[in-house]
Write a protein that holds these residues in place. Sequence first.
Motif, PDB file in Angstrom:
ATOM      1  N   GLU A 144      -5.814  -9.528   8.781  1.00 35.08           N
ATOM      2  CA  GLU A 144      -5.545 -10.765   9.338  1.00 35.08           C
ATOM      3  C   GLU A 144      -5.958 -11.909   8.383  1.00 35.08           C
ATOM      4  O   GLU A 144      -7.474 -12.087   8.172  1.00 35.08           O
ATOM      5  CB  GLU A 144      -6.426 -10.649  10.796  1.00 35.08           C
ATOM      6  N   PHE A 145      -5.336 -12.733   7.728  1.00 34.59           N
ATOM      7  CA  PHE A 145      -5.729 -13.753   6.901  1.00 34.59           C
ATOM      8  C   PHE A 145      -5.078 -14.979   7.025  1.00 34.59           C
ATOM      9  O   PHE A 145      -4.020 -15.315   7.783  1.00 34.59           O
ATOM     10  CB  PHE A 145      -5.320 -13.086   5.567  1.00 34.59           C
ATOM     11  N   THR A 146      -5.623 -15.968   6.543  1.00 36.90           N
ATOM     12  CA  THR A 146      -5.313 -17.402   6.399  1.00 36.90           C
ATOM     13  C   THR A 146      -4.374 -17.391   5.073  1.00 36.90           C
ATOM     14  O   THR A 146      -4.195 -16.829   4.112  1.00 36.90           O
ATOM     15  CB  THR A 146      -6.457 -18.210   6.452  1.00 36.90           C
ATOM     16  N   PRO A 147      -3.792 -18.712   5.141  1.00 34.73           N
ATOM     17  CA  PRO A 147      -3.189 -19.256   3.900  1.00 34.73           C
ATOM     18  C   PRO A 147      -4.138 -19.182   2.713  1.00 34.73           C
ATOM     19  O   PRO A 147      -3.688 -18.887   1.502  1.00 34.73           O
ATOM     20  CB  PRO A 147      -2.410 -20.358   4.243  1.00 34.73           C
ATOM     21  N   SER A 148      -5.215 -19.504   2.925  1.00 36.67           N
ATOM     22  CA  SER A 148      -6.333 -19.639   1.868  1.00 36.67           C
ATOM     23  C   SER A 148      -6.849 -18.233   1.412  1.00 36.67           C
ATOM     24  O   SER A 148      -6.729 -18.185   0.100  1.00 36.67           O
ATOM     25  CB  SER A 148      -7.540 -20.474   2.490  1.00 36.67           C
ATOM     26  N   ASP A 149      -6.815 -17.594   2.266  1.00 31.13           N
ATOM     27  CA  ASP A 149      -6.926 -15.966   1.932  1.00 31.13           C
ATOM     28  C   ASP A 149      -6.037 -15.426   1.011  1.00 31.13           C
ATOM     29  O   ASP A 149      -6.280 -14.682   0.096  1.00 31.13           O
ATOM     30  CB  ASP A 149      -7.288 -14.976   3.024  1.00 31.13           C
ATOM     31  N   LEU A 150      -4.746 -15.674   1.534  1.00 29.28           N
ATOM     32  CA  LEU A 150      -3.523 -15.265   0.728  1.00 29.28           C
ATOM     33  C   LEU A 150      -3.440 -15.951  -0.742  1.00 29.28           C
ATOM     34  O   LEU A 150      -3.179 -14.966  -1.796  1.00 29.28           O
ATOM     35  CB  LEU A 150      -2.256 -15.624   1.186  1.00 29.28           C
ATOM     36  N   GLU A 151      -3.681 -17.154  -0.711  1.00 26.42           N
ATOM     37  CA  GLU A 151      -4.025 -17.884  -2.115  1.00 26.42           C
ATOM     38  C   GLU A 151      -4.964 -17.302  -2.863  1.00 26.42           C
ATOM     39  O   GLU A 151      -4.770 -17.119  -4.240  1.00 26.42           O
ATOM     40  CB  GLU A 151      -4.232 -19.333  -1.973  1.00 26.42           C
ATOM     41  N   ALA A 152      -6.206 -16.810  -2.309  1.00 28.85           N
ATOM     42  CA  ALA A 152      -7.228 -16.346  -3.163  1.00 28.85           C
ATOM     43  C   ALA A 152      -7.085 -14.879  -3.367  1.00 28.85           C
ATOM     44  O   ALA A 152      -7.784 -14.207  -4.492  1.00 28.85           O
ATOM     45  CB  ALA A 152      -8.521 -16.594  -2.393  1.00 28.85           C
ATOM     46  N   ALA A 153      -6.179 -14.218  -2.955  1.00 31.17           N
ATOM     47  CA  ALA A 153      -6.111 -12.771  -2.983  1.00 31.17           C
ATOM     48  C   ALA A 153      -5.652 -12.181  -4.434  1.00 31.17           C
ATOM     49  O   ALA A 153      -4.881 -12.974  -4.979  1.00 31.17           O
ATOM     50  CB  ALA A 153      -4.776 -12.117  -1.964  1.00 31.17           C
ATOM     51  N   ALA A 154      -6.408 -11.285  -5.131  1.00 27.17           N
ATOM     52  CA  ALA A 154      -5.964 -10.799  -6.313  1.00 27.17           C
ATOM     53  C   ALA A 154      -5.053  -9.435  -6.023  1.00 27.17           C
ATOM     54  O   ALA A 154      -4.232  -9.141  -6.946  1.00 27.17           O
ATOM     55  CB  ALA A 154      -7.199  -9.935  -6.819  1.00 27.17           C
ATOM     56  N   THR A 155      -4.897  -8.880  -4.787  1.00 22.83           N
ATOM     57  CA  THR A 155      -3.859  -7.927  -4.435  1.00 22.83           C
ATOM     58  C   THR A 155      -3.010  -7.926  -3.077  1.00 22.83           C
ATOM     59  O   THR A 155      -3.780  -8.411  -2.247  1.00 22.83           O
ATOM     60  CB  THR A 155      -4.530  -6.509  -4.742  1.00 22.83           C
ATOM     61  N   GLY A 156      -1.684  -8.080  -3.239  1.00 19.73           N
ATOM     62  CA  GLY A 156      -0.879  -8.048  -1.922  1.00 19.73           C
ATOM     63  C   GLY A 156      -0.626  -6.494  -1.745  1.00 19.73           C
ATOM     64  O   GLY A 156      -0.107  -5.898  -2.563  1.00 19.73           O
ATOM     65  N   VAL A 157      -0.750  -6.052  -0.334  1.00 15.74           N
ATOM     66  CA  VAL A 157      -0.419  -4.599  -0.081  1.00 15.74           C
ATOM     67  C   VAL A 157       0.510  -4.684   1.114  1.00 15.74           C
ATOM     68  O   VAL A 157       0.529  -5.444   2.240  1.00 15.74           O
ATOM     69  CB  VAL A 157      -1.496  -4.054   0.553  1.00 15.74           C
ATOM     70  N   THR A 158       1.775  -4.140   0.698  1.00 14.21           N
ATOM     71  CA  THR A 158       2.793  -4.084   1.740  1.00 14.21           C
ATOM     72  C   THR A 158       3.307  -2.867   1.805  1.00 14.21           C
ATOM     73  O   THR A 158       3.246  -1.974   0.804  1.00 14.21           O
ATOM     74  CB  THR A 158       4.134  -5.246   1.290  1.00 14.21           C
ATOM     75  N   ALA A 159       4.309  -2.594   3.014  1.00 12.69           N
ATOM     76  CA  ALA A 159       5.047  -1.398   2.902  1.00 12.69           C
ATOM     77  C   ALA A 159       6.243  -1.854   2.200  1.00 12.69           C
ATOM     78  O   ALA A 159       6.764  -3.049   2.280  1.00 12.69           O
ATOM     79  CB  ALA A 159       5.588  -1.058   4.316  1.00 12.69           C
ATOM     80  N   ALA A 160       7.074  -0.919   1.547  1.00 14.50           N
ATOM     81  CA  ALA A 160       8.472  -1.113   1.044  1.00 14.50           C
ATOM     82  C   ALA A 160       9.449  -0.407   2.167  1.00 14.50           C
ATOM     83  O   ALA A 160       8.778   0.586   2.436  1.00 14.50           O
ATOM     84  CB  ALA A 160       8.687  -0.797  -0.282  1.00 14.50           C
ATOM     85  N   THR A 161      10.526  -0.757   2.286  1.00 20.96           N
ATOM     86  CA  THR A 161      11.462   0.064   3.418  1.00 20.96           C
ATOM     87  C   THR A 161      12.382   0.880   2.741  1.00 20.96           C
ATOM     88  O   THR A 161      12.921   1.604   3.382  1.00 20.96           O
ATOM     89  CB  THR A 161      11.933  -0.953   4.131  1.00 20.96           C
ATOM     90  N   LEU A 162      12.658   0.719   1.478  1.00 23.36           N
ATOM     91  CA  LEU A 162      13.671   1.242   0.613  1.00 23.36           C
ATOM     92  C   LEU A 162      13.255   1.304  -0.925  1.00 23.36           C
ATOM     93  O   LEU A 162      12.689   0.442  -1.372  1.00 23.36           O
ATOM     94  CB  LEU A 162      14.808   0.520   0.695  1.00 23.36           C
ATOM     95  N   GLY A 163      13.535   2.480  -1.479  1.00 22.63           N
ATOM     96  CA  GLY A 163      13.297   2.643  -3.000  1.00 22.63           C
ATOM     97  C   GLY A 163      14.932   2.955  -3.656  1.00 22.63           C
ATOM     98  O   GLY A 163      15.408   3.637  -3.113  1.00 22.63           O
ATOM     99  N   ILE A 164      15.041   2.243  -4.858  1.00 25.26           N
ATOM    100  CA  ILE A 164      16.211   2.682  -5.192  1.00 25.26           C
ATOM    101  C   ILE A 164      15.978   3.187  -6.686  1.00 25.26           C
ATOM    102  O   ILE A 164      15.827   2.676  -7.588  1.00 25.26           O
ATOM    103  CB  ILE A 164      17.235   1.155  -5.532  1.00 25.26           C
ATOM    104  N   SER A 165      16.493   4.581  -6.464  1.00 21.91           N
ATOM    105  CA  SER A 165      15.996   5.247  -7.643  1.00 21.91           C
ATOM    106  C   SER A 165      16.905   4.818  -9.244  1.00 21.91           C
ATOM    107  O   SER A 165      15.996   4.892 -10.044  1.00 21.91           O
ATOM    108  CB  SER A 165      16.511   6.775  -7.580  1.00 21.91           C
ATOM    109  N   ASP A 166      18.034   4.554  -9.250  1.00 20.60           N
ATOM    110  CA  ASP A 166      18.586   3.974 -10.563  1.00 20.60           C
ATOM    111  C   ASP A 166      17.962   2.909 -11.287  1.00 20.60           C
ATOM    112  O   ASP A 166      18.172   2.722 -12.357  1.00 20.60           O
ATOM    113  CB  ASP A 166      20.045   4.065 -10.334  1.00 20.60           C
TER     114      ASP A 166
END
Length: 171
Positions: free
Chosen positions: A63-85
Amino acid sequence: MSQTSTESVRERFRDRLRDFDVESTVVPPSDVAATIARIASSPAVGVEPADASYDFPDMVETEFTPSDLEAAATGVTAATLGISDYGSVVVPTTESGVEPVSLFADQHVAVLDADDIVPGMDDGLAEMGERSRQSGFSGVIATGPSATADMGALVKGAHGPKTVHVVVVDP
């Protein structure tokens, strides 16, 4: 897909990630939080998927603000698909802000279920098309750290993360 071909698709994915200087770690769901805590730099922000079999560590502010996002060193997300090739991950675009979390910080940690790795771009586009028809899915295909050579020498992180780490969740 047979067990052998599934394993070869996953190994090809990890090989291609290495080709683009992307680190990857394969862990069971129970180790996802500890793995993210080990590799992520603080401050970290993230958007947890609603239906995942794992949690993010407490160090990841969900739960973050735009300022928190701007200051973040790391962003962690889920990826929904990986494309092997291609060693690519698909990051969804959502109202909860997954796309900016994957793009604004210097480090992006993408968490991907091993079962969501497909062999090639045709498979990935077919899967994304099916999801789009069913639920209006939209996503960004990301391959490695951001890089540009528009002004001469190659510069990483000019328009996105300088480093990427994919955590592959394999039960």
